[in-house]
Design a protein around this motif. Structure first.
Motif, PDB file in Angstrom:
ATOM      1  N   ASP A 382       0.819  -1.219   0.000  1.00 19.47           N
ATOM      2  CA  ASP A 382       0.000   0.000   0.000  1.00 19.47           C
ATOM      3  C   ASP A 382       0.851   1.267   0.000  1.00 19.47           C
ATOM      4  N   PHE A 383       2.152   1.124   0.173  1.00 20.24           N
ATOM      5  CA  PHE A 383       3.064   2.265   0.217  1.00 20.24           C
ATOM      6  C   PHE A 383       3.029   3.018  -1.105  1.00 20.24           C
ATOM      7  N   LYS A 384       2.944   4.367  -1.025  1.00 18.32           N
ATOM      8  CA  LYS A 384       2.795   5.169  -2.245  1.00 18.32           C
ATOM      9  C   LYS A 384       4.117   5.443  -2.954  1.00 18.32           C
ATOM     10  N   GLY A 385       5.219   5.286  -2.259  1.00 14.68           N
ATOM     11  CA  GLY A 385       6.503   5.420  -2.938  1.00 14.68           C
ATOM     12  C   GLY A 385       7.389   6.507  -2.365  1.00 14.68           C
ATOM     13  N   PHE A 386       8.679   6.407  -2.671  1.00 13.32           N
ATOM     14  CA  PHE A 386       9.649   7.404  -2.215  1.00 13.32           C
ATOM     15  C   PHE A 386       9.724   8.595  -3.166  1.00 13.32           C
ATOM     16  N   VAL A 387       9.301   8.409  -4.408  1.00 14.57           N
ATOM     17  CA  VAL A 387       9.356   9.504  -5.378  1.00 14.57           C
ATOM     18  C   VAL A 387       8.016   9.643  -6.089  1.00 14.57           C
TER      19      VAL A 387
END
Length: 912
Positions: A382-387
């Motif tokens: 579910d993590f949207k991302g680092f960038v």
């Protein structure tokens, strides 16, 4: 009792009609505090697929029930037309629970005598022993049953009754003594002296003569059992009491060889405790390691009692082999000087030796001696991302020409509507039929009633076909479609509406109207120049984005490090929470909803997100080979391949928003494995995570940042109850988990053992050659995948050395793929017979990600398959023939269903 089963299963039961069912309790309470009993009986042999409501059937206290299949009739069904037909693949089987009648004693004795013809069958008395232990022994009926046999067989029957009777209660043994005496035989009631002496220490044991041998022995290992201080001489010299005391104190045993007979008498749980406690004494220097003692545990000369216990407690169920396999592993490790726990073929031989060959089902129970992956730190999907990313676009004037815009309008109508069609006549070169002539054609074929059904069927001219118009469409009438149509509708005309759809002709559209709308689109976005505008990343494509994507060009791209991304509080990889938490008072720590705690949490998130942001920026500078960062984004010339790579390596999914909760911000989460609990045996990656510079492991193709091996060394574990295979190996000098920058990593010997033990247990029931019936072994010529390929080694078998592929489905984890029974899809993946999975884009992406994350080139064989998976596109194939699964007409039910047109086999609409 009657139950519907497959005819194939009944044919098997007709030959051997005795089978066991197991009780599964399910009692629910409604809002009025009334109980509703949904309990079930299910066949122990899962291949039978027999299940029925418990109701008053059998004795629930026994947990199992012995049943007898009596008769069966084919199932009668009705088709969609209400006509009755016989389904010869299904039967209604009549069966009952076995009792202590003369007839049932004979049936169980016959099974016993028949199975004993096989000298390797150690469980031949299974049914008769269970019946004698769980039901009242009717002496007269049992005598009458034995008298039905030829006089020459009676001594043989009495002989095995004398042997298996040793585990029965005193009361039942006295009944057997009466039976044997009446048949001119002899029976000596068996009760070990140590048990007779020890029973006096049991607290107010009610009627001990009614409990069998194992029930009495288990009393001494209950948590509330405590040996009294009286009769110290008996307590000191009694092996059973010595064992009970040994578990609860730190003393050593006077003679560890007394464990050998006790090992066979106690429960499987206690046998595991014996092994762990023995190794603890070795660790503490109270005794020396004796490999021969373990050997006598594995090949125990009293193992008949282990089999008796299995027959009375878990009949026909999986044989649990955790303890003997554990001992065998340590023996193998010791003899190989730490090089191996067990070979694959060795495990197969081991399983064959210890299982019930009539019902070959085993359970190694490795989760009791090897830690599982449950609650390790893994990537949060579910993590949207680092960038994030943005694209600077500009409309291409050449694409806004009248001809190109007309093509665009046609593609829009094809995307949001559907082409109208017109009738054609095959006799007239497929030309359109005039409306008046078409009506005459239709009137020539009137409705007729068939003799087989009351339904009306319209007969049509077979020479009339359909063709699609090139310039006519229908579009649903709703707000979105209406708004879309208005962007290119001609000012001088309007679309007709009939039956809630728009009728659109190409002459009713205007390219000028569309051009005007397109030119206005940049104003909806951020302008970065006179003609350039900024389009952010998007999850779903809107109509405006479709136009922009179709008619503009990408000039540059911006890579934006996301602010607010976290690793996760539960893992505290940078140690910030530990520092902040220490500043809280004990009262504040106990009040997570209090202001102080919330403030501390807010400080933690700010510090960790700032650190993650800093590391992301540092990583991007290295990745992009530039230091030109303006504090908000990196701006580069557009490179599609580079952008795809960055999105993958930096886990981008969506733009982070201020109101996103931690489930979308946290990079890591705890793994929850459900019923399928893989064993923790990860491999340290050769490189740190490229974004936040943390070491990680590869585990089953996924990244793991915190495994469950932290307490698997003696330095971190003093409680012998918690010993695992790792601890026992270290006690004899072979430490298998080794410290790495990312935590403990298991020795490759452990990984190999887990892999082969899992494969052996899962495939055990299928490793029988269909040519000769012998056990198949691994095909040594198959290299890395040799534990997926098997072949018969019997030189007289017609199928000798022909490799067979056996592997569990990667998708559903339930379907066993057997190359003897299933075909491959066009991408050369075997098709799962259970869920029909073969391959999908996610599978290929996971394979590619393993190379991308460590900055290695993706192999050509994997790169070639990217985007060409089947299942995610709704493409499935028949496991029987390999052909595509389509919607085909099921004549029996008069409806279209998912099936194979070649095999005439139908499948569930939802394969998962």
């Amino acid at each position: 009792m009657t139950v519907e089963i497959s005819a194939k299963v009944y044919e098997e039961l007709r030959k051997t009609p005795l089978f066991f069912v197991k009780f599964y309790e399910n009692i629910l309470m409604d809002k009025n505090s009334r109980e509703h009993d949904y309990s079930l009986w299910k066949s122990v042999n899962s291949d039978f697929s027999i299940s029925f409501p418990a109701q008053n059937f059998g004795n629930r206290v026994n947990e199992y029930c012995l049943c007898l299949a009596e008769s069966a009739t084919y199932v009668e069904k009705q088709d969609s037309h209400g006509e009755t037909y016989t389904d010869e693949n299904r039967v209604n089987m009549v069966f009952r629970d076995v009792s202590n009648s003369v007839q049932d004693y004979i049936i169980c004795l016959n099974s016993c005598i028949s199975r004993n013809q096989n000298n390797e069958d150690k469980y031949f008395f299974l049914e008769i022993l269970w019946l004698l232990d769980k039901t009242y022994i009717d002496a007269s009926n049992l005598i009458e049953a034995i008298n039905k046999y030829d006089v020459r067989y009676r001594p043989y029957i009495l002989d095995f009754l004398r042997h298996i009777g040793r585990c029965l209660s005193m009361k039942k043994q006295n009944v057997l003594k009466k039976v044997c005496t009446s048949l001119n035989g002899q029976y000596d009631v068996y009760m070990p002296q140590m048990l007779t002496e020890a029973v006096q220490f049991l607290p107010e044991e009610p009627e001990p003569d009614k409990k069998n041998l194992f029930q009495l022995i288990d009393e001494f290992f209950e948590e509330d059992f405590c040996v009294a201080d009286t009769n110290k001489d008996v307590k000191t010299n009694n092996p059973l009491l010595q064992l009970a005391c040994w578990f609860s104190n730190g003393n050593k045993l006077a003679d560890y060889n007394t464990l050998i007979p006790l090992y066979a008498l106690v429960s499987e749980k206690t046998r595991l405790n014996i092994v762990k406690r023995y190794f603890h004494d070795v660790r503490c220097g109270k005794t020396t390691f004796d490999v021969q003692l373990l050997q006598q545990f594995v090949n125990n000369k009293f193992d008949n009692f282990i089999i008796y216990r299995y027959c009375t407690e878990t009949p026909s169920d999986k044989v649990i082999l955790t303890v003997p396999l554990l001992c065998d592993n340590i023996i193998t490790l010791y003899n190989s000087n730490g090089e191996a726990f067990q070979t694959f073929d060795g495990i197969l031989d081991f399983a064959i030796t210890h299982c019930d060959q009539v019902h070959p089902d085993i359970n190694f129970g490795l989760e009791r001696i090897i830690p599982t992956c449950e609650h390790s730190a893994v990537y949060n999907t579910d993590f949207k991302g680092f960038v994030d990313y943005q694209l600077i676009r500009k409309f291409n004037a050449s694409k806004l020409s009248d001809a190109n815009l007309l093509i665009t309008i046609r593609s829009i109508l094809d995307k949001y509507g559907r082409r109208r069609f017109y009738p054609v006549c095959k006799y007239n070169n497929d030309k359109e039929i005039d409306k008046a002539i078409f009506e005459k054609c239709q009137s020539a074929f009137k409705k007729k009633t068939t003799n087989h059904s009351s339904q009306q069927n319209e007969k049509q001219c077979l020479e009339i076909g359909k063709k699609l118009y090139e310039d006519k469409w229908v579009v649903n009438v709703d707000d979105e479609e209406t708004e879309i149509l208005n962007t290119f509708a001609s000012p001088n005309s309007s679309f007709r509406i009939i039956d809630s759809v728009y009728y659109v002709d190409i002459q009713d559209v205007s390219v000028d109207t569309l051009r005007k709308y397109i030119i206005s689109l940049p104003k909806k976005f951020q302008m970065v120049g006179e003609d350039e505008f900024l389009v952010p990343s998007y999850k779903e494509e809107t109509y405006d984005l479709f136009l922009i994507k179709t008619l503009s060009e990408i000039i540059r791209m911006r890579i934006v490090p996301q602010k607010g991304a976290l690793v996760g509080l539960r893992f505290d990889v940078f140690g910030y929470w530990k520092e902040i938490y220490a500043t809280l008072s004990e009262k504040e720590k106990r009040a997570p909803q209090g202001e102080a705690y919330k403030k501390a949490l807010s400080v933690f998130k700010e510090k960790e997100s700032n650190e993650v942001y800093r590391r992301t920026v540092t990583s991007l500078k290295k990745e992009l080979k530039t230091n030109e960062y303006n504090g908000e984004y990196f701006e580069l010339k557009y490179d599609r391949q580079q952008l795809v790579r960055l999105i993958s390596r930096y886990y981008f999914k969506e733009t982070l928003k201020d109101n996103d909760d931690d489930t979308r911000r946290d990079f890591l989460t705890l793994s929850y494995t459900g019923n399928f609990k893989p064993y923790c045996a990860p491999t340290l990656s050769g490189a740190n995570n490229p974004v936040i510079d943390l070491p990680f492991f590869w585990c089953r193709g996924k990244e793991c940042f915190h495994n469950n091996l932290a307490n698997q060394t003696l330095a971190e574990q003093n409680n012998w109850h918690c010993y695992s295979l790792y601890h026992l190996a270290e006690i004899i000098g072979f430490q298998k988990p080794h410290m790495t920058p990312g935590g403990y990593e298991p020795d490759n010997v452990v990984r190999v053992f887990i892999a082969i033990a899992n494969k052996a247990m899962q495939k055990f029931k299928r490793l029988k050659c269909r040519g000769c019936g012998h056990l198949m072994f691994t095909d040594k010529s198959s290299g890395f995948n040799r534990h997926n390929y098997y072949s018969c080694i019997n030189p007289n078998c017609p199928k000798v050395r022909i490799p067979i592929y056996l592997s569990y489905c990667y998708k559903c984890k339930k379907g066993l793929i057997d190359s003897r029974d299933t075909k491959r899809c066009p991408n050369n993946w075997y098709i799962c017979p259970t869920c029909l999975a073969c391959c999908d884009d996610e599978l290929y992406e996971r394979q590619a990600q393993r190379y991308r994350i460590v900055n290695s080139p993706v192999p050509e064989r994997i790169a070639r398959m990217l985007g060409h998976g089947h299942n995610d596109k709704g493409e499935y194939f028949c496991p029987d023939c390999g052909g595509p699964i389509e919607f085909v007409m099921d004549e029996r039910y008069g409806e279209e269903r998912r099936g194979c047109p070649r095999c005439h086999k139908f499948f569930a609409d939802n394969p998962y």
